[in-house]
Design a protein around this motif. Structure first.
Motif, PDB file in Angstrom:
ATOM      1  N   LEU A 514      -3.558  -0.270  10.249  1.00  0.00           N
ATOM      2  CA  LEU A 514      -3.485   0.564   9.047  1.00  0.00           C
ATOM      3  C   LEU A 514      -2.351   1.579   9.170  1.00  0.00           C
ATOM      4  O   LEU A 514      -1.531   1.724   8.253  1.00  0.00           O
ATOM      5  N   LYS A 515      -2.301   2.278  10.293  1.00  0.00           N
ATOM      6  CA  LYS A 515      -1.245   3.281  10.480  1.00  0.00           C
ATOM      7  C   LYS A 515       0.140   2.642  10.494  1.00  0.00           C
ATOM      8  O   LYS A 515       1.102   3.239  10.032  1.00  0.00           O
ATOM      9  N   GLU A 516       0.200   1.425  11.028  1.00  0.00           N
ATOM     10  CA  GLU A 516       1.484   0.738  11.092  1.00  0.00           C
ATOM     11  C   GLU A 516       1.998   0.385   9.706  1.00  0.00           C
ATOM     12  O   GLU A 516       3.213   0.443   9.450  1.00  0.00           O
ATOM     13  N   LYS A 517       1.089   0.058   8.784  1.00  0.00           N
ATOM     14  CA  LYS A 517       1.505  -0.423   7.464  1.00  0.00           C
ATOM     15  C   LYS A 517       1.747   0.695   6.459  1.00  0.00           C
ATOM     16  O   LYS A 517       2.391   0.470   5.428  1.00  0.00           O
ATOM     17  N   LEU A 518       1.225   1.890   6.720  1.00  0.00           N
ATOM     18  CA  LEU A 518       1.465   3.007   5.803  1.00  0.00           C
ATOM     19  C   LEU A 518       2.876   3.578   6.011  1.00  0.00           C
ATOM     20  O   LEU A 518       3.308   3.759   7.144  1.00  0.00           O
ATOM     21  N   VAL A 519       3.559   3.865   4.903  1.00  0.00           N
ATOM     22  CA  VAL A 519       4.919   4.412   4.976  1.00  0.00           C
ATOM     23  C   VAL A 519       4.898   5.814   4.372  1.00  0.00           C
ATOM     24  O   VAL A 519       4.753   5.976   3.152  1.00  0.00           O
ATOM     25  N   PRO A 520       5.026   6.860   5.220  1.00  0.00           N
ATOM     26  CA  PRO A 520       5.027   8.226   4.697  1.00  0.00           C
ATOM     27  C   PRO A 520       6.151   8.439   3.683  1.00  0.00           C
ATOM     28  O   PRO A 520       7.232   7.835   3.771  1.00  0.00           O
ATOM     29  N   MET A 521       5.884   9.327   2.710  1.00  0.00           N
ATOM     30  CA  MET A 521       6.822   9.718   1.656  1.00  0.00           C
ATOM     31  C   MET A 521       7.056   8.609   0.631  1.00  0.00           C
ATOM     32  O   MET A 521       7.630   8.869  -0.417  1.00  0.00           O
ATOM     33  N   ARG A 522       6.634   7.389   0.922  1.00  0.00           N
ATOM     34  CA  ARG A 522       6.786   6.303  -0.052  1.00  0.00           C
ATOM     35  C   ARG A 522       5.459   5.933  -0.679  1.00  0.00           C
ATOM     36  O   ARG A 522       5.360   5.735  -1.892  1.00  0.00           O
ATOM     37  N   ASP A 523       4.409   5.850   0.148  1.00  0.00           N
ATOM     38  CA  ASP A 523       3.122   5.335  -0.308  1.00  0.00           C
ATOM     39  C   ASP A 523       2.208   6.441  -0.798  1.00  0.00           C
ATOM     40  O   ASP A 523       1.950   7.429  -0.088  1.00  0.00           O
ATOM     41  N   GLY A 524       1.724   6.278  -2.051  1.00  0.00           N
ATOM     42  CA  GLY A 524       0.541   7.002  -2.461  1.00  0.00           C
ATOM     43  C   GLY A 524      -0.649   6.189  -2.017  1.00  0.00           C
ATOM     44  O   GLY A 524      -0.581   4.953  -1.951  1.00  0.00           O
ATOM     45  N   VAL A 525      -1.760   6.855  -1.678  1.00  0.00           N
ATOM     46  CA  VAL A 525      -2.896   6.156  -1.067  1.00  0.00           C
ATOM     47  C   VAL A 525      -4.174   6.474  -1.821  1.00  0.00           C
ATOM     48  O   VAL A 525      -4.450   7.637  -2.132  1.00  0.00           O
ATOM     49  N   VAL A 526      -4.957   5.412  -2.104  1.00  0.00           N
ATOM     50  CA  VAL A 526      -6.316   5.553  -2.617  1.00  0.00           C
ATOM     51  C   VAL A 526      -7.257   5.091  -1.521  1.00  0.00           C
ATOM     52  O   VAL A 526      -7.124   3.965  -1.014  1.00  0.00           O
ATOM     53  N   LEU A 527      -8.185   5.960  -1.136  1.00  0.00           N
ATOM     54  CA  LEU A 527      -9.195   5.599  -0.134  1.00  0.00           C
ATOM     55  C   LEU A 527     -10.542   5.494  -0.831  1.00  0.00           C
ATOM     56  O   LEU A 527     -10.945   6.424  -1.552  1.00  0.00           O
ATOM     57  N   ALA A 528     -11.243   4.349  -0.630  1.00  0.00           N
ATOM     58  CA  ALA A 528     -12.543   4.133  -1.277  1.00  0.00           C
ATOM     59  C   ALA A 528     -13.551   3.658  -0.244  1.00  0.00           C
ATOM     60  O   ALA A 528     -13.264   2.766   0.572  1.00  0.00           O
ATOM     61  N   MET A 529     -14.735   4.263  -0.284  1.00  0.00           N
ATOM     62  CA  MET A 529     -15.818   3.851   0.616  1.00  0.00           C
ATOM     63  C   MET A 529     -17.123   4.111  -0.105  1.00  0.00           C
ATOM     64  O   MET A 529     -17.411   5.244  -0.497  1.00  0.00           O
ATOM     65  N   GLY A 530     -17.917   3.020  -0.299  1.00  0.00           N
ATOM     66  CA  GLY A 530     -19.131   3.163  -1.070  1.00  0.00           C
ATOM     67  C   GLY A 530     -18.792   3.544  -2.497  1.00  0.00           C
ATOM     68  O   GLY A 530     -17.955   2.904  -3.149  1.00  0.00           O
ATOM     69  N   ASN A 531     -19.448   4.587  -2.988  1.00  0.00           N
ATOM     70  CA  ASN A 531     -19.152   5.043  -4.361  1.00  0.00           C
ATOM     71  C   ASN A 531     -18.234   6.264  -4.388  1.00  0.00           C
ATOM     72  O   ASN A 531     -18.170   6.982  -5.385  1.00  0.00           O
ATOM     73  N   ARG A 532     -17.550   6.505  -3.295  1.00  0.00           N
ATOM     74  CA  ARG A 532     -16.644   7.660  -3.221  1.00  0.00           C
ATOM     75  C   ARG A 532     -15.201   7.187  -3.043  1.00  0.00           C
ATOM     76  O   ARG A 532     -14.960   6.193  -2.344  1.00  0.00           O
ATOM     77  N   GLU A 533     -14.293   7.925  -3.679  1.00  0.00           N
ATOM     78  CA  GLU A 533     -12.882   7.615  -3.508  1.00  0.00           C
ATOM     79  C   GLU A 533     -12.038   8.860  -3.777  1.00  0.00           C
ATOM     80  O   GLU A 533     -12.493   9.819  -4.414  1.00  0.00           O
TER      81      GLU A 533
END
Length: 580
Positions: A514-533
Motif C-alpha cells: 500500500l505504501k509503495e503504491k501511494l504517491v504523495p502530492m499526486r494521490d487523493g485518498v478515500v479510506l473505507a472500512m465497514g460503514n465509515r469512510e
C-alpha cells in the motif's frame, strides 16, 4: 603724707569714678513711666547688626524682590519645564544602553491625488454622483472570466462613459488589480511605482498589494525597475482609474505599474513573463490604462487632413485588429507603420505578450468613442476604447479561472446578500462540455492561510459548474468545524477549487505494498472500512508528508483507530486539478 592730704586724694578718685559711671548710664526715664525691665538698666546698649544698616537693608530688599519676580515667572512656566525635563530624563537616563525602547509605528506613506478637480470632480459626493450617472449609460454588466480590460484615462467629461462600459464589466469580488499604465511626464526604461503604502482619492485609501516586494526583486534582477519619484508626482494615467475601481469594488489592492517610454519590445515580453510567474493561478484582473489616436496640432500628429473622423476611426480599428487577434506583432506593426500616438502602446504590448503566451482569451469591444465626436470639433481629437479580454472556459488556466470566479461570485452573493447564485440558462448552454459534465469537486476556503472551510463531492453527482456553486455555499456555511463565514471576513478569504477524477480502487496486498503504491502530492485518498469512510485531498500531503502519518490521520478522521490502515481497509485514489 598727712591724713588730710590722703583723704583729699581719695575723694577726688571717687568723684572721677562716679562721673564716669554717670556718663555710661542711660538717660533717666521720663517722669511717671516705670522701667519695664529694671534688671537691664545697667547693661550696655547693643549695636544694630550690619545687615540692618539702611544701605545694606535696601540692597537686600532689592535682591529679594528680584527673587520673588523670578519665582513667579518660573511657576507660570512650570508645565513646559516639567515636560521638557521629563523628555530629557527619558532620553538620557531612562533608556538603558542595552535596551532600546520600542519605536512608534511609522506613519503610512500616501500618494496624494494630483489631478482631482481637473480630470475628475473634487469631493466625494461630486465624484460618486458623476460616476453613477456615467455608469447608468453603460448597459453592460459584469463578465465572468474577465481576465483583462483596456480602458481610457482622459478627463471624465470626455472618456468617462466609455470607461464605465469597462468598469461595469468587472466582477465585484475581484480583490487584486494589476494596473499597466504609461508615463506621460518622465522618460525612463522599465517599470516604476511610487514608494508609498496607499493611493488616496476622495473616496478613500487604496492599499498597494504585498506582491510588489517580490515583483520589484524580479524586475530589479533584470534592470527593469526604476525608482523615479518625479514620474508619479503629476501622473494621471493610474489615478484617473481609481475612483471607478472604488465605486465598483470593496477591499481590493492594486499593483500600480507605470511604464517608461524607453521600454523596448524585448522588455515588454520579459515583463510579461515575470507577471505570469508571479500571478499565474491567482485571481487577478489586468487593467491597461490607455487612450488611442491623439490627432491634431496639440499632439503634433496630423497624418491626414481630409475625412478626419473617418480616418481616425480607420486608424483606431487598425490598432484594435491587432488587439482582437491577441497579436503583439500585428499591434507593433501598426505602431511602426502609422506612428500612431497610442499613449499606452507599451502596456498594451506587455498585455498582449502575456495573454498570447499564457492564456486563451476572446476579445469583446464594449465601447468606442472620440472626443471629436463628443464636441463636434475634430481639430484636436482623442480616441477611447473599452475592451474586455475574457478567458475561454477550456484552455490552459481558462477552466480554472472560470471556476474560481464562479466560486467567488457564489461566495460573495451568499454571504453578503443571502442569495444562492445561479447561471443564466443561456450562459449554461454556452459553457464548454467539460464544465457541464458530472464531476466531483471540493471548494476550500482559507483565511489568511488558515483553513476556514472545505466541503465537496468525491463521487460525481452533478455538473461541474453546479458542483462548484453548491460547495462554495457549503464550505462557507455548513462545515461543522467552523462557524459560518461573515461579510466582514470576505476580504481575508481566499478560495481553492479542486476538480477531481473519479476515484479508483487501489489493489494492494500488504501495508508495505500500500505504501509503495501511494504517491504523495499526486494521490487523493478515500479510506473505507465497514460503514465509515474519509478522504484527504492531494494537498493534505503538504501537512502530513509521511505515508504513515497521512494514513493514520485519515483513519482518525473516519472515526476509526489510528492503525486501521494496517488491517486492509478499502483504498480508493483519485487525482485533482487544483485552482487557487
Amino acid at each position: 603724707m598727712s591724713k588730710s592730704v590722703k583723704a583729699d586724694k581719695e575723694r577726688k578718685v571717687r568723684k572721677r569714678r562716679h562721673t564716669a559711671k554717670e556718663k555710661a548710664m542711660p538717660p533717666p526715664k521720663p517722669a511717671g513711666k516705670a522701667d519695664k525691665n529694671p534688671g537691664r538698666k545697667n547693661r550696655r546698649r547693643r549695636k544694630l547688626p550690619s545687615w540692618l544698616k539702611p544701605e545694606r537693608f535696601n540692597r537686600l530688599l532689592f535682591l529679594f524682590s528680584v527673587f520673588l519676580v523670578a519665582a513667579v515667572l518660573l511657576w507660570g512656566a512650570s508645565p513646559f519645564i516639567v515636560k521638557e525635563s521629563s523628555l530629557v530624563y527619558h532620553k538620557v537616563f531612562a533608556q538603558s544602553p542595552g535596551k532600546k525602547q520600542a519605536a512608534a509605528p511609522p506613519k503610512p506613506r500616501v500618494r496624494m491625488p494630483a489631478v482631482e478637480g481637473m480630470f475628475y470632480p473634487s469631493g466625494r459626493e461630486n465624484i460618486e454622483s458623476m460616476i453613477s450617472i456615467m455608469m447608468a449609460h453603460a448597459p453592460s454588466s459584469e463578465i465572468n472570466g474577465l481576465t483583462a480590460l483596456i480602458v481610457p484615462h482622459a478627463g471624465y467629461r470626455y472618456s468617462g462613459v466609455t470607461a464605465s462600459y469597462g468598469f461595469k464589466a468587472i466582477p465585484r469580488y475581484k480583490k487584486r488589480i494589476v494596473i499597466l499604465a504609461p508615463s506621460h511626464y518622465a522618460n525612463f526604461r522599465g517599470v516604476s511605482w511610487p514608494y508609498v503604502d496607499y493611493y488616496r482619492t476622495a473616496l478613500g485609501d487604496i492599499p498597494l498589494d504585498s506582491s510588489l516586494t517580490r515583483l520589484k526583486a524580479e524586475l530589479e534582477s533584470r534592470g527593469l525597475f526604476i525608482d523615479i519619484p518625479e514620474a508619479h508626482q503629476h501622473e494621471h494615467s493610474i489615478e484617473v482609474e481609481l475612483p471607478f475601481l472604488q465605486s465598483r469594488l470593496e477591499n481590493f489592492s492594486i499593483v500600480p505599474l507605470l511604464f517608461g517610454p524607453s521600454t523596448t519590445l524585448a522588455d515588454t515580453k520579459e515583463i510579461a513573463d515575470i507577471l505570469h510567474r508571479l500571478y499565474n493561478g491567482k485571481d487577478v484582473l489586468f487593467l491597461v490604462s490607455s487612450d488611442f489616436t491623439h490627432y491634431g496640432p496639440n499632439y503634433n500628429y496630423i497624418p491626414f487632413r481630409t475625412n478626419v473622423s473617418a480616418n481616425i476611426r480607420k486608424f483606431d480599428f487598425w490598432a484594435f485588429k491587432g488587439i482582437k487577434a491577441v497579436s503583439p506583432a500585428d499591434f507593433f506593426n501598426f505602431i511602426i507603420t502609422t506612428h500612431d500616438t497610442v499613449c499606452g502602446r507599451i502596456p498594451i504590448l506587455t498585455l498582449l505578450f502575456l495573454l498570447k503566451n499564457y492564456y486563451n482569451v476572446s476579445v469583446r469591444l464594449l465601447n468606442y468613442s472620440t472626443s471629436g465626436g463628443l464636441t463636434g470639433d475634430y481639430t484636436n481629437s482623442v480616441s477611447y476604447f473599452a475592451i474586455a479580454l475574457v478567458s475561454n472556459s477550456r484552455n490552459s488556466g481558462g477552466e480554472g479561472s472560470f471556476l474560481l470566479e464562479l466560486a467567488n461570485k457564489t461566495l460573495y452573493d451568499y454571504v453578503r446578500n443571502h442569495e444562492s447564485y445561479s447561471l443564466d440558462p443561456s450562459v449554461v448552454e454556452g459553457l464548454d462540455p467539460d464544465l457541464r459534465e458530472k464531476r466531483g469537486c471540493f471548494v476550500t476556503l482559507k483565511e489568511e492561510g488558515r483553513l476556514r472551510g472545505c466541503i465537496g463531492h468525491i463521487i460525481p453527482r452533478e455538473p461541474l459548474y453546479k458542483c462548484v456553486i453548491d460547495n462554495a455555499i457549503n464550505a462557507a456555511s455548513r462545515d461543522v468545524r467552523f462557524r459560518p463565514v461573515s461579510a466582514d471576513e470576505l476580504s481575508r478569504i481566499s478560495l481553492e477549487v479542486s476538480v477531481l477524477s473519479v476515484p479508483e480502487l487501489l489493489n494492494y496486498t500488504t501495508t508495505d505494498d500500500l505504501k509503495e503504491k501511494l504517491v504523495p502530492m499526486r494521490d487523493g485518498v478515500v479510506l473505507a472500512m465497514g460503514n465509515r469512510e474519509a478522504t484527504y485531498l492531494p494537498q493534505v500531503w503538504e501537512q502530513l508528508p509521511t505515508k504513515e502519518s497521512f494514513l493514520s490521520s485519515l483513519c482518525l478522521k473516519a472515526g476509526l483507530d489510528r492503525d486501521c490502515w494496517t488491517r486492509h481497509p478499502s483504498i480508493y485514489v483519485y487525482h485533482a486539478d487544483v485552482f487557487s
